[in-house]
Design a protein around this motif. Structure first.
Motif, PDB file in Angstrom:
ATOM      1  N   VAL A 176       0.829  -1.202   0.000  1.00 50.61           N
ATOM      2  CA  VAL A 176       0.000   0.000   0.000  1.00 50.61           C
ATOM      3  C   VAL A 176       0.867   1.258   0.000  1.00 50.61           C
ATOM      4  CG1 VAL A 176      -1.720   1.298   1.313  1.00 50.61           C
ATOM      5  CG2 VAL A 176      -1.937  -1.168   1.055  1.00 50.61           C
ATOM      6  N   ALA A 177       2.080   1.140   0.560  1.00 50.73           N
ATOM      7  CA  ALA A 177       2.987   2.284   0.584  1.00 50.73           C
ATOM      8  C   ALA A 177       3.243   2.825  -0.816  1.00 50.73           C
ATOM      9  CB  ALA A 177       4.295   1.885   1.245  1.00 50.73           C
ATOM     10  N   SER A 178       3.136   1.962  -1.835  1.00 48.96           N
ATOM     11  CA  SER A 178       3.436   2.410  -3.194  1.00 48.96           C
ATOM     12  C   SER A 178       2.205   2.988  -3.890  1.00 48.96           C
ATOM     13  CB  SER A 178       3.977   1.232  -4.010  1.00 48.96           C
ATOM     14  OG  SER A 178       2.920   0.327  -4.285  1.00 48.96           O
ATOM     15  N   PHE A 179       1.090   3.082  -3.196  1.00 50.52           N
ATOM     16  CA  PHE A 179      -0.147   3.555  -3.826  1.00 50.52           C
ATOM     17  C   PHE A 179      -0.246   5.076  -3.806  1.00 50.52           C
ATOM     18  CE2 PHE A 179      -3.363  -0.183  -3.636  1.00 50.52           C
ATOM     19  CZ  PHE A 179      -2.425  -1.008  -4.223  1.00 50.52           C
ATOM     20  N   SER A 180      -0.874   5.624  -4.847  1.00 48.71           N
ATOM     21  CA  SER A 180      -1.166   7.062  -4.855  1.00 48.71           C
ATOM     22  C   SER A 180      -2.366   7.318  -3.960  1.00 48.71           C
ATOM     23  CB  SER A 180      -1.485   7.521  -6.272  1.00 48.71           C
ATOM     24  OG  SER A 180      -2.771   7.043  -6.630  1.00 48.71           O
ATOM     25  N   LYS A 181      -2.592   8.592  -3.697  1.00 48.74           N
ATOM     26  CA  LYS A 181      -3.711   8.963  -2.835  1.00 48.74           C
ATOM     27  C   LYS A 181      -5.049   8.450  -3.382  1.00 48.74           C
ATOM     28  CE  LYS A 181      -4.906  12.932  -0.071  1.00 48.74           C
ATOM     29  NZ  LYS A 181      -4.551  14.283   0.298  1.00 48.74           N
ATOM     30  N   GLY A 182      -5.207   8.592  -4.690  1.00 44.68           N
ATOM     31  CA  GLY A 182      -6.452   8.147  -5.316  1.00 44.68           C
ATOM     32  C   GLY A 182      -6.627   6.643  -5.192  1.00 44.68           C
ATOM     33  N   MET A 183      -5.521   5.900  -5.359  1.00 51.20           N
ATOM     34  CA  MET A 183      -5.606   4.443  -5.232  1.00 51.20           C
ATOM     35  C   MET A 183      -5.923   4.045  -3.804  1.00 51.20           C
ATOM     36  SD  MET A 183      -2.376   3.534  -7.625  1.00 51.20           S
ATOM     37  CE  MET A 183      -2.298   1.806  -7.223  1.00 51.20           C
ATOM     38  N   LYS A 184      -5.322   4.766  -2.859  1.00 55.02           N
ATOM     39  CA  LYS A 184      -5.619   4.452  -1.457  1.00 55.02           C
ATOM     40  C   LYS A 184      -7.090   4.686  -1.156  1.00 55.02           C
ATOM     41  CE  LYS A 184      -1.133   5.214   0.579  1.00 55.02           C
ATOM     42  NZ  LYS A 184      -0.258   6.185   1.205  1.00 55.02           N
ATOM     43  N   GLN A 185      -7.624   5.753  -1.732  1.00 53.36           N
ATOM     44  CA  GLN A 185      -9.024   6.052  -1.489  1.00 53.36           C
ATOM     45  C   GLN A 185      -9.918   4.969  -2.106  1.00 53.36           C
ATOM     46  OE1 GLN A 185      -9.586   8.157   0.633  1.00 53.36           O
ATOM     47  NE2 GLN A 185     -11.705   8.799   0.506  1.00 53.36           N
ATOM     48  N   ARG A 186      -9.514   4.483  -3.267  1.00 58.26           N
ATOM     49  CA  ARG A 186     -10.289   3.402  -3.876  1.00 58.26           C
ATOM     50  C   ARG A 186     -10.158   2.125  -3.063  1.00 58.26           C
ATOM     51  NH1 ARG A 186      -8.614   2.363  -9.585  1.00 58.26           N
ATOM     52  NH2 ARG A 186      -7.029   3.965  -9.272  1.00 58.26           N
ATOM     53  N   LEU A 187      -8.953   1.908  -2.541  1.00 59.63           N
ATOM     54  CA  LEU A 187      -8.751   0.729  -1.696  1.00 59.63           C
ATOM     55  C   LEU A 187      -9.596   0.846  -0.426  1.00 59.63           C
ATOM     56  CD1 LEU A 187      -7.189  -1.916  -1.431  1.00 59.63           C
ATOM     57  CD2 LEU A 187      -5.378  -0.664  -0.266  1.00 59.63           C
ATOM     58  N   ALA A 188      -9.701   2.083   0.064  1.00 59.41           N
ATOM     59  CA  ALA A 188     -10.528   2.283   1.261  1.00 59.41           C
ATOM     60  C   ALA A 188     -11.981   1.957   0.943  1.00 59.41           C
ATOM     61  CB  ALA A 188     -10.398   3.722   1.760  1.00 59.41           C
ATOM     62  N   LEU A 189     -12.418   2.320  -0.239  1.00 59.92           N
ATOM     63  CA  LEU A 189     -13.794   2.005  -0.627  1.00 59.92           C
ATOM     64  C   LEU A 189     -13.943   0.482  -0.821  1.00 59.92           C
ATOM     65  CD1 LEU A 189     -16.290   3.664  -0.885  1.00 59.92           C
ATOM     66  CD2 LEU A 189     -15.868   3.946  -3.314  1.00 59.92           C
ATOM     67  N   ALA A 190     -12.899  -0.143  -1.337  1.00 61.67           N
ATOM     68  CA  ALA A 190     -12.934  -1.604  -1.465  1.00 61.67           C
ATOM     69  C   ALA A 190     -13.079  -2.239  -0.085  1.00 61.67           C
ATOM     70  CB  ALA A 190     -11.657  -2.106  -2.150  1.00 61.67           C
ATOM     71  N   ARG A 191     -12.417  -1.655   0.890  1.00 61.16           N
ATOM     72  CA  ARG A 191     -12.519  -2.185   2.253  1.00 61.16           C
ATOM     73  C   ARG A 191     -13.940  -2.010   2.810  1.00 61.16           C
ATOM     74  NH1 ARG A 191      -8.300   0.166   6.288  1.00 61.16           N
ATOM     75  NH2 ARG A 191      -9.296   2.128   5.784  1.00 61.16           N
ATOM     76  N   VAL A 192     -14.536  -0.853   2.485  1.00 59.29           N
ATOM     77  CA  VAL A 192     -15.906  -0.598   2.932  1.00 59.29           C
ATOM     78  C   VAL A 192     -16.862  -1.657   2.363  1.00 59.29           C
ATOM     79  CG1 VAL A 192     -17.828   1.015   2.711  1.00 59.29           C
ATOM     80  CG2 VAL A 192     -15.545   1.867   3.216  1.00 59.29           C
ATOM     81  N   LEU A 193     -16.571  -2.121   1.134  1.00 61.18           N
ATOM     82  CA  LEU A 193     -17.508  -3.004   0.436  1.00 61.18           C
ATOM     83  C   LEU A 193     -17.220  -4.480   0.671  1.00 61.18           C
ATOM     84  CD1 LEU A 193     -17.699  -1.147  -2.956  1.00 61.18           C
ATOM     85  CD2 LEU A 193     -19.380  -1.168  -1.104  1.00 61.18           C
ATOM     86  N   VAL A 194     -16.151  -4.786   1.374  1.00 54.28           N
ATOM     87  CA  VAL A 194     -15.672  -6.169   1.381  1.00 54.28           C
ATOM     88  C   VAL A 194     -16.687  -7.124   1.996  1.00 54.28           C
ATOM     89  CG1 VAL A 194     -14.369  -6.312   3.547  1.00 54.28           C
ATOM     90  CG2 VAL A 194     -13.493  -7.434   1.502  1.00 54.28           C
ATOM     91  N   HIS A 195     -17.493  -6.636   2.921  1.00 52.39           N
ATOM     92  CA  HIS A 195     -18.516  -7.524   3.510  1.00 52.39           C
ATOM     93  C   HIS A 195     -19.895  -7.225   2.946  1.00 52.39           C
ATOM     94  CE1 HIS A 195     -18.351  -3.861   5.835  1.00 52.39           C
ATOM     95  NE2 HIS A 195     -19.485  -4.137   6.427  1.00 52.39           N
ATOM     96  N   ASN A 196     -19.908  -6.533   1.811  1.00 54.76           N
ATOM     97  CA  ASN A 196     -21.132  -6.261   1.065  1.00 54.76           C
ATOM     98  C   ASN A 196     -22.230  -5.612   1.910  1.00 54.76           C
ATOM     99  OD1 ASN A 196     -22.696  -6.207  -1.205  1.00 54.76           O
ATOM    100  ND2 ASN A 196     -23.521  -8.271  -0.883  1.00 54.76           N
ATOM    101  N   PRO A 197     -21.919  -4.492   2.552  1.00 57.71           N
ATOM    102  CA  PRO A 197     -22.913  -3.858   3.423  1.00 57.71           C
ATOM    103  C   PRO A 197     -23.991  -3.149   2.609  1.00 57.71           C
ATOM    104  CG  PRO A 197     -20.960  -2.493   3.289  1.00 57.71           C
ATOM    105  CD  PRO A 197     -20.664  -3.723   2.488  1.00 57.71           C
ATOM    106  N   GLN A 198     -25.200  -3.094   3.164  1.00 62.31           N
ATOM    107  CA  GLN A 198     -26.294  -2.432   2.453  1.00 62.31           C
ATOM    108  C   GLN A 198     -26.415  -0.963   2.861  1.00 62.31           C
ATOM    109  OE1 GLN A 198     -27.924  -3.769  -0.228  1.00 62.31           O
ATOM    110  NE2 GLN A 198     -26.262  -5.224   0.142  1.00 62.31           N
ATOM    111  N   ILE A 199     -25.752  -0.609   3.957  1.00 61.43           N
ATOM    112  CA  ILE A 199     -25.774   0.787   4.393  1.00 61.43           C
ATOM    113  C   ILE A 199     -24.347   1.317   4.373  1.00 61.43           C
ATOM    114  CG2 ILE A 199     -26.363   2.375   6.266  1.00 61.43           C
ATOM    115  CD1 ILE A 199     -28.330   0.307   7.273  1.00 61.43           C
ATOM    116  N   LEU A 200     -24.149   2.457   3.713  1.00 59.88           N
ATOM    117  CA  LEU A 200     -22.795   3.008   3.615  1.00 59.88           C
ATOM    118  C   LEU A 200     -22.754   4.418   4.203  1.00 59.88           C
ATOM    119  CD1 LEU A 200     -21.976   2.087  -0.104  1.00 59.88           C
ATOM    120  CD2 LEU A 200     -21.482   0.761   1.945  1.00 59.88           C
ATOM    121  N   LEU A 201     -21.745   4.663   5.012  1.00 58.69           N
ATOM    122  CA  LEU A 201     -21.495   6.014   5.508  1.00 58.69           C
ATOM    123  C   LEU A 201     -20.147   6.430   4.947  1.00 58.69           C
ATOM    124  CD1 LEU A 201     -22.415   5.509   9.285  1.00 58.69           C
ATOM    125  CD2 LEU A 201     -23.897   6.335   7.453  1.00 58.69           C
ATOM    126  N   LEU A 202     -20.146   7.416   4.078  1.00 63.51           N
ATOM    127  CA  LEU A 202     -18.897   7.787   3.406  1.00 63.51           C
ATOM    128  C   LEU A 202     -18.504   9.202   3.835  1.00 63.51           C
ATOM    129  CD1 LEU A 202     -19.884   6.543  -0.182  1.00 63.51           C
ATOM    130  CD2 LEU A 202     -18.884   5.223   1.694  1.00 63.51           C
TER     131      LEU A 202
END
Ligand SMILES: Nc1ncnc2c1ncn2[C@@H]1O[C@H](COP(=O)(O)OP(=O)(O)OP(=O)(O)O)[C@@H](O)[C@H]1O
Ligand SMILES: [Mg+2]
Lengths: 257, 305
Positions: free
Chosen positions: B128-154
């Motif tokens: 992750v250290a090699s990721f750009s800010k945008g990639m980290k943010q996308r990875l963060a969103l991937a983490r939010v979705l990993v358990h397939n939640p139906q309610i999202l707080l962003l």
């Protein structure tokens, strides 16, 4: 499913440790230093000091005073080895929560269904298990080197039931205690330094332990060693519960902005 | 799906969120809009069960986050203000770590699906250290979705991203909405709120307005006519201000650009034009003045302060 979560914490902590070569070097360095020092002292000291050591129970009657003094020193190693987990904990456990705060991983982590006790137990074991492993490996290496130096016969007087209790019970119990205290320090302190200061409290009683038996005030007979180990194991459980209660999720989040 | 009633949070003497009452329906996407320090993060943290309200209640799905945070965490995806990863681990290792705290999910499959969705599958083995800010943010969103939640707080999903990365991320959020998820997204970017959200809650400690972007704009927009003249004329402006149907006249550009607020734009525009011509004004251009949502927002926030 707590088992899965605790194993998960263990695995992640170990992955991170493996990727931090300097800290691995540190963990390997302490035991080697301790072993070297213990062997050197056992070898040199008896030559310079013309002390006469009283024969303790279980000690072979026909040994000369140099041998007897050497046995006394060799016997100290099982106490020295207790310093390994204490020192490793001082570096790792104290960082564990502080680092999560600094990398901002704590909030997403606490947003998962992980229970506080699962997280903390995982953190404690992730440090205590390697620390015990290193302590045992060092003890093994120490014994082998002592035999190599021709002190095998002396070891027969050192390795007694109380020695076994000390290595296999007291050492793990003290390791866990060190890491629990480190984790408490880490979750209460505002930076790594503060956490380390808190964790030092475990090292001081250890020095006291070493001192009282070197001076000869206390002899660690098997029953005493057993009682001490069980007492510390009970303390481990109590302190872990305390750690969970002291881990205030909310204030950890809002104090760190 | 999400409901708060008089939700309040104080830090010592300071009130960060004051008696917020808001309801978000299933499948709805609502924007939480407000300036720095408005209480967006505080609100989101209370909804996620990370901090307790000082008073008032909240309900997320079927649970009260203050009472049953773990139950809320099972079904909720929280995008925290700072992405926060173990930089020495790979993207995949990071996601797997967070995923394994949810029971009943197949970690490997969930991680792969999530990374794929955020377009990071080919970078899964990179630290992750090699990721750009945008990639980290996308990875963060991937983490939010990993358990397939139906309610999202962003919480400010596009903060600090360049325009293109922000647009890509907004597209992803729109996809999530289209899948029927309930989303509360905080931002101080108006265009973003307008483009993403069905309704916008403007907050500044308290709730100042809550409506669809169009309704917010209409309710607050005065009827005004914008008139550009060949050259400015102060006599003319004074005369216009005397007209009974003119409520207000703003003058800029050396008196050559007039913004004239009238009672009823359709009825009054021809009358206004006729009067200007009568007074000898040479008209270059006449248009209806529409206020942008941004002006509406700035007005709301300013009025409240
Ligand atoms: N941990 C804290 N301790 C004390 N005050 C706080 C804390 N967190 C927030 N506040 C205060 O509460 C108010 C709301 O803060 P909050 O972070 O919720 O705002 P925000 O809308 O998320 O702002 P931003 O756009 O800057 O992220 C601010 O006045 C802030 O100073
Ligand atoms: Mg914020």
């Amino acid at each position: 499913m707590s088992g899965r979560r605790i194993r998960n914490v263990l695995r992640k902590e170990w992955l991170l440790m493996a990727r931090s070569p300097s800290s691995l070097l540190f963990v390997a360095g302490i035991p080697l230093l301790l072993i070297g020092q213990a062997l050197l002292l056992s070898w040199i000291l008896p030559r310079f000091l013309g002390v006469d050591v009283p024969i303790a129970s279980g000690m072979a009657e026909d040994l000369g005073s140099i041998e007897r003094f050497r046995i006394l020193l060799l016997d100290q190693f099982r106490f020295f080895v207790l310093l390994i987990p204490a020192m490793v904990a001082n570096v790792f456990a104290t960082l564990s929560i502080v680092e999560e705060k600094l990398t901002r991983t704590l909030e997403p982590l606490l947003a998962t269904p992980v229970r506080t006790w699962e997280l903390l137990l995982g953190k404690v074991l992730s440090g205590a298990i390697p620390a015990v492993a290193v302590a045992w490996a060092s003890t093994g290496l120490f014994v082998l080197l002592a035999i190599g130096l021709g002190w095998g016969p002396l070891l027969r007087s050192v390795i007694d039931p109380s020695w076994h209790l000390s290595v296999f019970l007291l050492t793990p119990a003290i390791s866990i205690l060190s890491f629990v205290l480190g984790v408490i320090g880490s979750s209460r302190a505002s930076d790594a330094k503060g956490a380390q200061n808190l964790a030092v409290v475990v090292v001081l009683p250890l020095f006291a332990l070493i001192a009282v038996q070197v001076v000869g005030w206390v002899r660690f007979t098997p029953p005493l060693t057993l009682a001490l180990s069980l007492g510390i194991a009970a303390l481990d459980v109590l302190m872990l519960r305390l750690a969970v209660r002291l881990f205030a999720r909310e204030s950890i989040l809002i104090r760190w902005r | 799906m999400i409901r708060t009633e008089n939700l309040t949070r104080r830090y010592g003497q300071r009130t960060a969120v004051d008696r917020l009452t808001i309801e978000i329906a299933k499948g709805e996407i609502v924007g939480l809009l407000g300036p720095n320090g408005a209480g967006k993060t505080t609100t989101i943290r209370m909804l996620a069960g990370m901090i307790a309200p000082s008073s008032g209640t909240a309900r997320v799905g079927e649970y009260d986050p203050a009472r049953e945070p773990e139950a809320v965490h099972e079904s909720l995806g929280l995008l925290t203000e700072a992405p926060g990863f173990y930089e020495r681990l790979t993207a995949e290792q990071n996601l797997a770590y967070f995923a394994r705290f949810y029971d009943r999910i197949d970690t490997a499959a969930a991680v792969e699906r999530s990374l794929d969705r955020m377009g990071l599958l080919d970078r899964r083995r990179d630290r992750v250290a090699s990721f750009s800010k945008g990639m980290k943010q996308r990875l963060a969103l991937a983490r939010v979705l990993v358990h397939n939640p139906q309610i999202l707080l962003l919480d400010e999903p596009t903060a600090g991203l360049d325009p293109e990365a922000a647009r890509d991320l907004r597209k992803l959020i729109i996809d999530l909405r289209e899948e029927g998820r309930t989303i509360l997204v905080s931002t101080h970017n108006l265009t973003e709120a307008e483009g993403l959200c069905q309704r916008i809650a403007v907050i500044q400690t308290r709730l100042i307005a809550l409506d669809t972007p169009a309704a917010l704009r209409d309710a607050r927009s005065r009827s005004a006519v914008r008139v550009r003249l060949v050259r400015g004329n102060s006599g003319l402006v004074a005369a216009l201000r005397e007209l009974p149907f003119v409520e207000n006249t703003e003058v800029t550009d050396g008196e050559s650009l007039l913004i004239v607020a009238v009672e009823d734009i359709d009825r009054d525009r021809p009358r206004l034009v006729a009067r200007i011509v009568e007074l000898g004004g040479e008209i270059l251009e006449v248009a209806e003045e529409r206020r942008s949502l941004e002006e509406v927002y700035l007005d709301l926030v300013r009025e409240d302060a």
